[in-house]
Scaffold this motif. Structure first.
Motif: not given
Ligand SMILES: Cc1cc2nc3c(=O)[nH]c(=O)nc-3n(C[C@H](O)[C@H](O)[C@H](O)COP(=O)(O)OP(=O)(O)OC[C@H]3O[C@@H](n4cnc5c(N)ncnc54)[C@H](O)[C@@H]3O)c2cc1C
Ligand SMILES: *[C@@H]1O[C@H](CO)[C@@H](O)[C@H](O)[C@H]1NC(C)=O
Ligand SMILES: *[C@@H]1O[C@H](CO)[C@@H](O)[C@H](O)[C@H]1NC(C)=O
Ligand SMILES: *[C@@H]1O[C@H](CO)[C@@H](O)[C@H](O)[C@H]1NC(C)=O
Ligand SMILES: *[C@@H]1O[C@H](CO)[C@@H](O)[C@H](O)[C@H]1NC(C)=O
Length: 508
Positions: A78-87
């Motif tokens: 969820r964090f990766a998906y919502c991050a400003e630049s997804p990783f």
């Protein structure tokens, strides 16, 4: 173990990045509940920059994630998906890929083994005849847990130190697959964490698109955190045979005959191997010294010989004797060249590990030597191409290595799944399992390319197993247009930002 660096809104200068001294943008904002499970120390990340193959050396991941639960994986995604630049994020099973498929350069590698904190996440249901196993569990542990209740999964890989999630993301094949299908044909239900961080329990009845998509789905649609796998009663012992052939036509005729037989009369396992020019049978746990001498006399000056490997599971020795006697009468191996062993079911299934241990114990004074490389090529070869393949490839190979060759029945595969196989009722698994060094692996790689080129030129429609491609065009061709379109649609739905398993090089 994790060094346990807490990265929570600290400005973390990740100076350890292979090839880039960048300030991480997203590691700073990791939510507190998972921050302590991320390790960006170079000792941790360096271990996740290569794999069993050893030929792909990507940049380190920015961090290694040690989840305790499936919820942790969902929180990370969820964090990766919502991050400003997804990783990117890759589940790392046991790292037994050979082309970097489980790597996540610059992203997060999930150390699946951390799930459950070292507890076995395996529940056997003898009433339901299934086992629930964590996606991170090794098949050897699933087997041992099932055996304690007199049960066993029915479809295997040759080597059991692979993870449930890793093999189900490919297919999982061995000498039982002709009858029971690959491991992906033996799954009732999956728990999956998608690329958006949703946790979904799926089966043929519920969220079936996801269920079938994930099976053979190369880690592209979600992380498998649990699989429910079919069980059957385990046999006590196994008669394990090797029959030698000097002619490929004789070998394949017998193999195809054997994979057409029902359980009541046939072997329970059928494989085969090729012994190339200059290759001799060496010491192994299988042969006696006399066997080795007589096989090598047969090999003599012949360019290639073959053996068929068969196994019969049994509880009653007299019934096994009778079945084997009846079977051998119908086969066309070189007279007298049948060698057999009688082992427990566990010894049989764990044979590759036992063999590796024996080899390692012999050269234990050589512990300084660097790990060998494994530039393997695995193909599914349509039956109609076997003859050309023999003449064009096998007869001309001037390198040495382990080559597997055995047929499978297409009707045991389910075409709804992402896994893809040739369009013929019988196709062969051909595994070129090279062992190489840093200096010579390129020679093996060149030969792999020559093999693929030969098939292309001669219209032999092989499919790679454990595929390695780097362009969308090649992937589309691998899957064929219908399946590719469906796979791409599922990707857009379940991992729209293409975060998962970037090392497969499919959608990124
Ligand atoms: C010695 C040896 C023997 C082998 N024998 C056989 C054999 O007999 N038959 C056979 O079919 N294969 C065999 N394989 C290949 C094996 O199936 C693959 O390497 C497979 O990838 C499993 O390895 P792994 O569990 O270490 O997964 P990894 O290599 O760690 O991962 C494989 C891929 O799956 C993804 N992945 C890993 N875990 C999950 C998960 N839980 N959910 C979603 N995606 C995930 C990864 O990101 C990666 O893309 C063998 C490999 C080796 C090295
Ligand atoms: C990394 O490993 C080396 C060698 O084992 C060790 O000396 C060093 O302390 C480790 N560093 C960290 C941060 O754990
Ligand atoms: C095993 O069963 C326990 C108790 O019901 C449950 O908490 C756990 O999640 C199960 N594990 C798996 C892998 O299904
Ligand atoms: C086989 O093993 C024996 C002892 O275990 C050793 O003496 C012999 O050299 C080995 N042969 C080969 C071909 O490796
Ligand atoms: C096989 O390779 C070796 C070493 O590369 C070479 O010397 C030999 O001539 C080759 N043999 C054939 C038949 O091509």
């Amino acid at each position: 173990m994790a060094v346990g660096i807490v990265i929570n809104r600290l400005v973390l200068v990740v100076a350890y990045f292979a090839g880039a001294a960048v300030v991480s943008s997203w590691l700073d904002d990791v939510p507190p509940e998972i921050a302590s499970k991320l390790d960006s120390g170079s000792n941790a990340t360096a271990r996740f920059a290569t794999d069993y193959g050893g030929v792909t050396r990507a940049a380190n991941p920015a961090a290694v994630f040690h989840p305790s639960t499936a919820d942790d994986i969902a929180a990370l995604l969820r964090f990766a998906y919502c991050a400003e630049s997804p990783f990117p994020v890759a589940a790392r099973g046991n790292g037994h890929s050979v082309r970097g498929q489980a790597l996540a350069p610059g992203g997060v590698a999930i150390d699946m083994a951390a799930l459950g904190g070292g507890r076995r996440r395996i529940n056997v249901s003898s009433a339901g005849m299934y086992v629930d196993a964590g996606g991170e569990q090794l098949w050897i542990d699933v087997l041992e847990a099932a055996l304690r209740q007199g049960l066993s999964p029915q479809s295997w890989t040759d080597y059991l130190y692979l993870t449930v999630g890793g093999t189900l993301s490919n297919a999982g094949i061995s000498g039982q697959a002709f009858r029971h299908g690959p491991q992906i044909s033996n799954v009732y239900e999956l728990d999956v964490v998608t690329g958006k961080g949703e946790m979904i329990t799926c089966s043929s009845e519920s969220d079936r698109d996801l269920f079938y998509g994930v099976l053979g789905g190369l880690g592209q649609l979600g992380v498998i955190t649990r699989a429910r796998i079919a069980l059957r009663p385990a046999p006590a012992r196994v008669r394990w045979l090797r029959l030698f052939y000097t002619d490929l036509g004789d070998l394949t005729r017998d193999q195809e005959f054997l994979i057409s037989l029902p359980e009541t009369t046939g072997f329970d396992y059928v494989e085969g191997q090729v012994l190339l020019s200059h290759q001799r049978v060496g010491n192994s746990t299988f042969y006696s010294k006399q066997d080795v001498d007589s096989i090598n006399r047969l090999k003599g000056e012949l360019n290639i010989i073959y053996f068929l490997e068969g196994a019969l599971y049994y509880d009653s020795p007299s019934i096994a004797d009778q079945k084997i006697e009846d079977l051998l009468k119908q086969l066309n191996f070189v007279p007298g060249f049948v060698f057999s062993n009688d082992v427990t079911y566990l010894e049989f299934l764990n044979r590759v590990h036992n063999e590796i241990q024996k080899l390692n114990s012999r050269d234990d004074d050589d512990s300084s030597s660097t790990a060998p490389l494994h530039p393997w090529l695995n193909l599914f070869l349509p039956k109609s191409g076997v003859r050309d393949f023999e003449a064009g490839i096998l007869q001309n190979i001037n390198l040495t290595g382990l080559i597997l060759l055995y047929p499978l029945n297409k009707n045991r595969w389910n075409d709804i799944m992402t896994a893809t196989v040739p369009n013929e009722e019988v196709f062969y698994t051909v595994g070129f399992l090279w062992t190489a060094t840093v200096e010579d692996w390129g020679t093996f790689d060149a030969l792999n390319n020559e093999i693929l080129g030969f098939c292309d030129q001669h219209g032999i429609e092989v499919k790679q197993y454990l595929p390695h491609y780097t362009s969308k065009l090649d992937w589309a061709r691998h899957f064929g247009s219908d399946k590719w379109e469906k796979f791409a649609q599922l990707k857009r739905r379940y991992d729209p930002k293409a975060l998962l398993s970037p090392g497969q090089q499919i959608f990124n």
